[in-house]
Design a protein around this motif. Structure first.
Motif, mmCIF file in Angstrom:
data_model
loop_
_atom_site.group_PDB
_atom_site.id
_atom_site.type_symbol
_atom_site.label_atom_id
_atom_site.label_comp_id
_atom_site.label_asym_id
_atom_site.label_seq_id
_atom_site.Cartn_x
_atom_site.Cartn_y
_atom_site.Cartn_z
ATOM 1 N N SER A 8 93.311 98.478 118.309
ATOM 2 C CA SER A 8 92.230 99.388 117.899
ATOM 3 C C SER A 8 92.690 100.341 116.791
ATOM 4 O O SER A 8 91.864 100.903 116.084
ATOM 5 N N TYR B 163 87.406 93.822 121.538
ATOM 6 C CA TYR B 163 86.755 93.370 122.771
ATOM 7 C C TYR B 163 87.080 91.914 123.094
ATOM 8 O O TYR B 163 87.150 91.532 124.263
ATOM 9 N N THR C 101 87.040 95.330 113.417
ATOM 10 C CA THR C 101 87.953 95.664 114.520
ATOM 11 C C THR C 101 87.269 95.667 115.884
ATOM 12 O O THR C 101 87.870 95.235 116.862
ATOM 13 N N VAL C 102 86.004 96.150 115.948
ATOM 14 C CA VAL C 102 85.339 96.255 117.263
ATOM 15 C C VAL C 102 85.288 94.900 117.989
ATOM 16 O O VAL C 102 85.767 94.789 119.129
ATOM 17 N N LEU D 139 87.339 102.089 121.409
ATOM 18 C CA LEU D 139 86.407 101.889 120.293
ATOM 19 C C LEU D 139 87.094 102.275 118.978
ATOM 20 O O LEU D 139 87.375 103.449 118.745
ATOM 21 N N THR E 130 85.460 98.875 110.706
ATOM 22 C CA THR E 130 85.034 99.059 112.098
ATOM 23 C C THR E 130 84.359 97.782 112.595
ATOM 24 O O THR E 130 84.608 97.324 113.711
#
Lengths: 301, 305
Positions: free
Chosen positions: B231, B292, B287-288, A137, B284
């Motif tokens: 990440s 995934y 990037t998230v 994450l 964020t």
């Protein structure tokens, strides 16, 4: 047909040889590039300023070992908030920080991995999966909030509090998974036999299972200790009143560069060599553990 | 209460006594900090860090204005470009590491010597290596170039704006390569010998063995490293703090370093923090899904990632 196959084989062999030669040449250049700055560091640390100015990369004609004692006794200090922190304080802080962070961090991961891997309880799967999610994450930009909260909770510039709150997600990360899998490989018979003999949960954990995991834990401990010994950032960001040796060295080399245009280079390099030495010695001393195949519960991993 | 129930209660008491402290730490210093960061993005702060009002999306608007501005705050834009550029160029380290690791695994000439030297950056502290590199490039390299190649005006690669980004990028790849080579080599050494032998019996040559046997078998490690890299796309700082503390030249700026620089330069003035928090949320959010998406793609090829 046979001749054709033979030719292809010959071509393949030649191609493999060329390929290997290219890689070997690349590796040789890469290895030299890794060694040259470090050799330069040691050569420079053994020169006096005059011979360094004349020849700043050659072999030292006369070796000045007093650079090491000079940098340790006269130059490795930090002046902060009106205080002067000498080498004794820097060394003590380095020891406390390395020992504290390594011990607290490894113990947290070890204990959490133990209970998650060996006991069934409500929330076990959730914690394990949460740990996996946290590993990938990507949270960006929490530094302002961290800084603000550390000030509110009194963690900023407080060594003990920073160590105690350093392990925020011990159920996540590569080392958690390594410990988790190591605990899983220990046969349940060991603990069941202890249970029948009347041992409590803590006794089983500390006296039966933990000793079996010591080799794995020792590797993490050594790596963690080395990494914290070299961590100047922790003092730069969070502990301005508790400077450690790397931070002292960082401040010294910054000041020397800014103030005298690189005139103190021999001393800076002597300082770097001194800072580097403990971790190299620790690494050499722990070679047996680092290179050993871990034996857990009678099973070689 | 039956004995079984008592034992169960004891077991749960033991488990939660171990977990209670880590869970509190997680709740306060992970969940709490992230929650605080989200809230901060929608607030105004005064110099002392007191909330002075609800900002709505103004902090986000300010960030996008800074990002789009051609002259006002080019460091954010440079930071974004450099972060992406560093990540993309850094990818060349993967094939190089795999090829070199495979050749070390195949015991090329002097492989033991190379393996030992490649281990040096892991033994010597990264901090020392970074600073020695800095001093070496600034002080010794121009002299060496002058003596060996007769280049009298060889520039200071970390002082000349034309070369600073390239040099810091080179340092990141150069120092990181050793770790990945070692990681891949040790993973290759764990491959069951019988698999390699049966491939050889089936007539696999040097390259087929590498491409069809070894690379897929260490695919999990390669994939995990790749995802970890993505990440850290906007959190990686590189060697900038070690090289320049909080005063790096704008041309080497990246987003990870920008956050650190802004927070550390404004330790006693919190007014800019909400905009940084908003900026963090935006990155964020970018990037998230990216992580995934890439994880999903890699999982189709290598399920164990």
């Amino acid at each position: 047909m046979g001749l054709f196959k033979k030719r292809i084989q010959e071509q393949n062999t030649l191609f493999v040889r060329i390929w290997k030669t290219i890689v070997v040449v690349f590796l040789a250049i890469y290895c030299i590039s890794l060694l040259v700055p470090l050799i330069w560091m040691i050569f420079t640390s053994l020169k006096d300023e005059v011979s360094y100015t004349i020849d700043n990369f050659g072999f030292p004609k006369t070796m000045i070992f007093s650079n090491y004692s000079d940098v340790l006794t006269k130059y490795l200090y930090v002046e902060q908030n009106g205080f002067r922190y000498g080498l004794d304080v820097l060394f003590t802080n380095s020891l406390i920080l390395s020992f504290g962070f390594a011990t607290w961090g490894v113990a947290n991961i070890l204990f959490v991995a133990y209970v998650i891997s060996r006991y069934n309880f409500i929330g076990k799967k959730f914690l394990y999966n949460l740990g996996l999610i946290l590993m990938v994450l990507p949270i960006v930009g929490t530094l302002p909030a961290t800084f603000k909260m550390y000030r509110i909770f009194g963690i900023y510039d407080n060594m003990l509090m920073l160590i105690l709150t350093s392990s925020t997600a011990p159920f996540s990360g590569m080392w958690f998974l390594i410990f988790y899998n190591s605990f899983l490989t220990i046969p349940k018979d060991f603990t069941e036999a202890a249970e029948i003999d009347g041992a409590g949960y803590y006794r089983i954990m500390f006296q039966i299972v933990m000793p079996m995991i010591i080799p794995v834990a020792a590797v993490l401990y050594v790596l963690n200790f080395i990494s914290n010994w070299n961590n100047y950032g922790v003092c730069l960001y969070w502990l301005p009143s508790y400077p450690n040796i790397p931070y002292g060295m960082y401040v010294f080399q910054m000041g020397a560069t800014a103030g005298s245009g690189g005139a103190g280079m021999t001393l800076i390099m002597a300082g770097f060599t001194c800072v580097m030495l403990p971790t190299v010695l620790l690494y050499i001393a722990s070679q047996k553990i680092m290179n050993s195949n871990f034996v857990v519960g009678g099973i070689k991993m | 209460m039956t004995q079984k129930l008592k034992n169960n209660l004891k077991k749960h008491l033991f488990v939660y006594s171990i977990l209670i402290y880590p869970l509190i730490m997680f709740a306060v210093f992970w969940v709490g900090i992230n929650f605080n960061s989200v809230i901060m993005a929608f607030q105004y702060y005064d110099k002392m860090g007191n909330v002075t009002g609800f900002a709505g999306f103004n902090n986000f608007i300010e960030f996008f204005k800074n990002l789009a501005a051609k002259s006002a705050d080019i460091t954010i834009r440079t930071g974004v470009i450099n972060s992406i550029r560093t990540f993309c160029i850094g990818l060349i380290g993967y094939p190089i590491s795999v090829i070199v690791a495979y050749c070390l695994y195949k015991k090329v000439l002097f492989y033991k010597v190379y393996r030992f030297i490649v281990m040096i950056p892991q033994i010597v502290s990264g901090f020392v290596l970074t600073l020695v590199f800095h001093k070496f490039v600034e002080n010794a390299l121009p002299s060496i170039m002058n003596v060996i190649f007769n280049l009298e005006d060889f520039p200071n690669l970390l002082g000349d704006a034309r070369y600073t980004y390239g040099t810091s990028l080179f340092f990141s790849i150069w120092s990181g390569l050793a770790g990945t080579i070692l990681l891949f080599t040790s993973s290759l050494n764990n491959i069951d010998v019988s698999i390699i032998e049966s491939a050889r019996l089936d007539g696999a040559n040097f390259f087929q063995e590498m491409w069809f046997i070894c690379v897929p078998l260490i695919g999990g490690i390669i994939g995990t490293g790749f995802i970890t890299n993505i990440s850290s796309l906007f959190t990686a700082e590189g060697p900038l703090v070690a090289f320049w503390e909080f005063g790096a030249p704008p041309e080497v700026m990246n987003i990870g370093y920008y956050f650190t620089q802004q927070v550390m330069r404004n330790k006693d003035n919190f007014t800019g923090y909400p905009m940084l928090a908003a900026m963090g949320l935006v990155f964020t959010a970018v990037t998230v899904p990216l992580v995934y998406l890439v994880k999903g793609i890699i999982n189709k090829v290598v399920p164990e990632v």
